[in-house]
Scaffold this motif. Structure first.
Motif, PDB file in Angstrom:
ATOM      1  N   VAL A 286      -5.479  51.844   2.342  1.00 12.89           N
ATOM      2  CA  VAL A 286      -4.049  52.163   2.399  1.00 12.89           C
ATOM      3  C   VAL A 286      -3.784  53.157   3.528  1.00 12.89           C
ATOM      4  N   PRO A 287      -2.954  52.793   4.519  1.00 10.29           N
ATOM      5  CA  PRO A 287      -2.631  53.726   5.605  1.00 10.29           C
ATOM      6  C   PRO A 287      -1.548  54.715   5.192  1.00 10.29           C
ATOM      7  N   ASP A 288      -1.404  55.792   5.968  1.00 13.18           N
ATOM      8  CA  ASP A 288      -0.326  56.783   5.809  1.00 13.18           C
ATOM      9  C   ASP A 288      -0.332  57.470   4.447  1.00 13.18           C
TER      10      ASP A 288
ATOM     11  N   LYS B 125     -15.319  71.878   1.095  1.00  8.21           N
ATOM     12  CA  LYS B 125     -16.599  72.326   0.548  1.00  8.21           C
ATOM     13  C   LYS B 125     -16.609  72.050  -0.950  1.00  8.21           C
ATOM     14  N   THR B 126     -17.743  72.216  -1.560  1.00 12.14           N
ATOM     15  CA  THR B 126     -17.880  71.972  -2.999  1.00 12.14           C
ATOM     16  C   THR B 126     -16.899  72.833  -3.793  1.00 12.14           C
ATOM     17  N   GLY B 127     -16.173  72.181  -4.712  1.00 10.75           N
ATOM     18  CA  GLY B 127     -15.202  72.894  -5.542  1.00 10.75           C
ATOM     19  C   GLY B 127     -13.787  72.821  -5.036  1.00 10.75           C
ATOM     20  N   ASP B 128     -13.588  72.375  -3.779  1.00 12.96           N
ATOM     21  CA  ASP B 128     -12.229  72.228  -3.254  1.00 12.96           C
ATOM     22  C   ASP B 128     -11.499  71.101  -3.976  1.00 12.96           C
ATOM     23  N   THR B 129     -10.183  71.227  -4.076  1.00 12.86           N
ATOM     24  CA  THR B 129      -9.366  70.202  -4.715  1.00 12.86           C
ATOM     25  C   THR B 129      -8.575  69.436  -3.659  1.00 12.86           C
ATOM     26  N   LEU B 130      -8.747  68.117  -3.630  1.00 17.07           N
ATOM     27  CA  LEU B 130      -8.002  67.265  -2.714  1.00 17.07           C
ATOM     28  C   LEU B 130      -6.886  66.562  -3.473  1.00 17.07           C
ATOM     29  N   LEU B 131      -5.707  66.493  -2.858  1.00 17.58           N
ATOM     30  CA  LEU B 131      -4.564  65.817  -3.464  1.00 17.58           C
ATOM     31  C   LEU B 131      -4.177  64.636  -2.584  1.00 17.58           C
ATOM     32  N   PHE B 132      -4.092  63.454  -3.199  1.00 17.14           N
ATOM     33  CA  PHE B 132      -3.741  62.235  -2.480  1.00 17.14           C
ATOM     34  C   PHE B 132      -2.356  61.778  -2.939  1.00 17.14           C
ATOM     35  N   SER B 133      -1.451  61.532  -1.991  1.00 19.22           N
ATOM     36  CA  SER B 133      -0.107  61.099  -2.361  1.00 19.22           C
ATOM     37  C   SER B 133       0.437  60.139  -1.317  1.00 19.22           C
ATOM     38  N   ALA B 134       1.188  59.154  -1.799  1.00 18.45           N
ATOM     39  CA  ALA B 134       1.798  58.163  -0.919  1.00 18.45           C
ATOM     40  C   ALA B 134       2.960  57.506  -1.649  1.00 18.45           C
ATOM     41  N   VAL B 135       3.886  56.965  -0.888  1.00 17.31           N
ATOM     42  CA  VAL B 135       5.025  56.281  -1.473  1.00 17.31           C
ATOM     43  C   VAL B 135       4.547  55.065  -2.269  1.00 17.31           C
ATOM     44  N   GLN B 136       5.096  54.876  -3.459  1.00 16.43           N
ATOM     45  CA  GLN B 136       4.798  53.754  -4.345  1.00 16.43           C
ATOM     46  C   GLN B 136       3.420  53.821  -4.994  1.00 16.43           C
ATOM     47  N   LEU B 137       2.696  54.915  -4.803  1.00 19.38           N
ATOM     48  CA  LEU B 137       1.381  55.050  -5.428  1.00 19.38           C
ATOM     49  C   LEU B 137       1.340  56.339  -6.249  1.00 19.38           C
TER      50      LEU B 137
ATOM     51  N   ILE C   7      17.297  62.052   9.998  1.00 21.67           N
ATOM     52  CA  ILE C   7      16.913  61.442  11.281  1.00 21.67           C
ATOM     53  C   ILE C   7      17.442  62.270  12.447  1.00 21.67           C
ATOM     54  N   LYS C   8      18.708  62.682  12.360  1.00 23.63           N
ATOM     55  CA  LYS C   8      19.344  63.395  13.477  1.00 23.63           C
ATOM     56  C   LYS C   8      18.957  64.869  13.521  1.00 23.63           C
ATOM     57  N   GLU C   9      19.037  65.549  12.377  1.00 19.95           N
ATOM     58  CA  GLU C   9      18.824  66.990  12.355  1.00 19.95           C
ATOM     59  C   GLU C   9      17.345  67.381  12.286  1.00 19.95           C
ATOM     60  N   LEU C  10      16.564  66.640  11.511  1.00 13.33           N
ATOM     61  CA  LEU C  10      15.144  66.974  11.353  1.00 13.33           C
ATOM     62  C   LEU C  10      14.247  66.146  12.256  1.00 13.33           C
ATOM     63  N   LYS C  11      14.870  65.178  12.968  1.00 13.76           N
ATOM     64  CA  LYS C  11      14.123  64.330  13.910  1.00 13.76           C
ATOM     65  C   LYS C  11      12.977  63.577  13.238  1.00 13.76           C
ATOM     66  N   LEU C  12      13.265  63.051  12.038  1.00 12.17           N
ATOM     67  CA  LEU C  12      12.273  62.280  11.294  1.00 12.17           C
ATOM     68  C   LEU C  12      12.553  60.790  11.447  1.00 12.17           C
ATOM     69  N   PRO C  13      11.535  59.962  11.687  1.00 15.22           N
ATOM     70  CA  PRO C  13      11.747  58.510  11.688  1.00 15.22           C
ATOM     71  C   PRO C  13      12.201  58.049  10.301  1.00 15.22           C
ATOM     72  N   ALA C  14      13.034  57.035  10.250  1.00 14.72           N
ATOM     73  CA  ALA C  14      13.586  56.562   8.975  1.00 14.72           C
ATOM     74  C   ALA C  14      12.488  56.178   7.990  1.00 14.72           C
ATOM     75  N   ASP C  15      11.400  55.580   8.491  1.00 10.63           N
ATOM     76  CA  ASP C  15      10.336  55.132   7.591  1.00 10.63           C
ATOM     77  C   ASP C  15       9.377  56.248   7.195  1.00 10.63           C
ATOM     78  N   ARG C  16       9.643  57.483   7.658  1.00  8.17           N
ATOM     79  CA  ARG C  16       8.777  58.605   7.305  1.00  8.17           C
ATOM     80  C   ARG C  16       9.482  59.632   6.411  1.00  8.17           C
ATOM     81  N   ILE C  17      10.739  59.384   6.040  1.00  7.88           N
ATOM     82  CA  ILE C  17      11.492  60.377   5.267  1.00  7.88           C
ATOM     83  C   ILE C  17      10.857  60.603   3.902  1.00  7.88           C
ATOM     84  N   ASP C  18      10.558  59.527   3.166  1.00  2.00           N
ATOM     85  CA  ASP C  18       9.930  59.677   1.847  1.00  2.00           C
ATOM     86  C   ASP C  18       8.578  60.374   1.961  1.00  2.00           C
TER      87      ASP C  18
END
Length: 243
Positions: free
Chosen positions: A23-25, A50-62, A190-201
């Protein structure tokens, strides 16, 4: 390919999958180090840890997933992280007192008379806010009848109550994020934060893992929240090479 012998122990190499496909992105954040990265087109990621670190994975629709790294995980050549699809179940259904045919005169005639709802019928708790699906499940797991209620005991032993509390907390946090997300139209982001439409979520998932974001939303200060989004958008664009 990096191996357990050649790869530094502080570097995690992994791939995020859904139904066996990379899964990309996907946002991968090391909560212990406050560092993050995004999976490539094949779902691969590289992140210092390193050992003991916590990783968080998040994506749209998952569904988001957290993972505490063990020594074995750090030594594996490729860490596989499967994510499940996020299913937002419908909590309630509204039934109309009559069916519409499409004929205006006929529908007006058939629709004569007051609509009967809980409040007009004088039913108890008519104005009570309905529980969400997660709230209902937790209520069911933590209550019970009889001299000695068995539900709280059995669910406490099995860990179901603890699990449902986590689900409810995640639901409420997601609801907070959605409230801010739809406070403005996409054109503003899109205009004020300069975010692509497909990256807002994806940007709002990036904000959600930051404890400061939750505190701002709870405080209800719209101006401070917007100032936060402006600053966070700069960090997001830099992390994703969007400038």
């Amino acid at each position: 390919m990096l191996t357990a012998q050649t790869r530094p122990q502080t570097q995690v190499v992994g791939i995020v999958t859904n139904r066996g496909i990379g899964v990309p992105d996907v946002h991968v954040m090391n909560l212990s180090k406050n560092q993050a990265t995004i999976t490539d087109q094949e779902g691969r990621f590289f992140l210092a840890a390193k050992t003991g670190d916590t990783l968080l994975f998040s994506a749209v629709q998952l569904q988001r997933r957290s993972l505490v790294l063990s020594e074995d995980m750090l030594l594996t050549p490729l860490l596989l992280v499967p994510l499940e699809e996020f299913v937002n179940a419908l909590d309630e259904v509204i039934l109309r007192p009559y069916n519409l045919s499409g004929d205006l005169e006929q529908d007006l005639a058939n629709g004569a008379g007051p609509v009967k709802v809980a409040s007009t019928m004088g039913l108890p708790n008519a104005y009570a806010k309905p529980r969400t699906q997660a709230e209902r499940k937790l209520f069911e797991a933590s209550t019970g009848g009889g001299i000695i209620p068995l539900n709280p005991i059995l669910n406490g032993i099995s860990g179901r109550t603890k699990y449902l509390k986590k689900v409810l907390a995640r639901e409420r946090k997601y609801s907070q994020t959605e409230k801010v997300r739809y406070s403005y139209p996409d054109s503003v982001y899109i205009k004020e934060l300069k975010l692509p439409a497909d990256r807002i979520d994806d940007f709002f998932y990036f904000c959600e893992v930051d404890p400061e974001f939750s505190a701002l939303v709870t405080g209800g200060d719209a101006l401070r929240t917007w100032e936060y989004l402006v600053l966070k958008s700069k960090a997001y664009r830099k992390a994703n090479d969007l400038d």
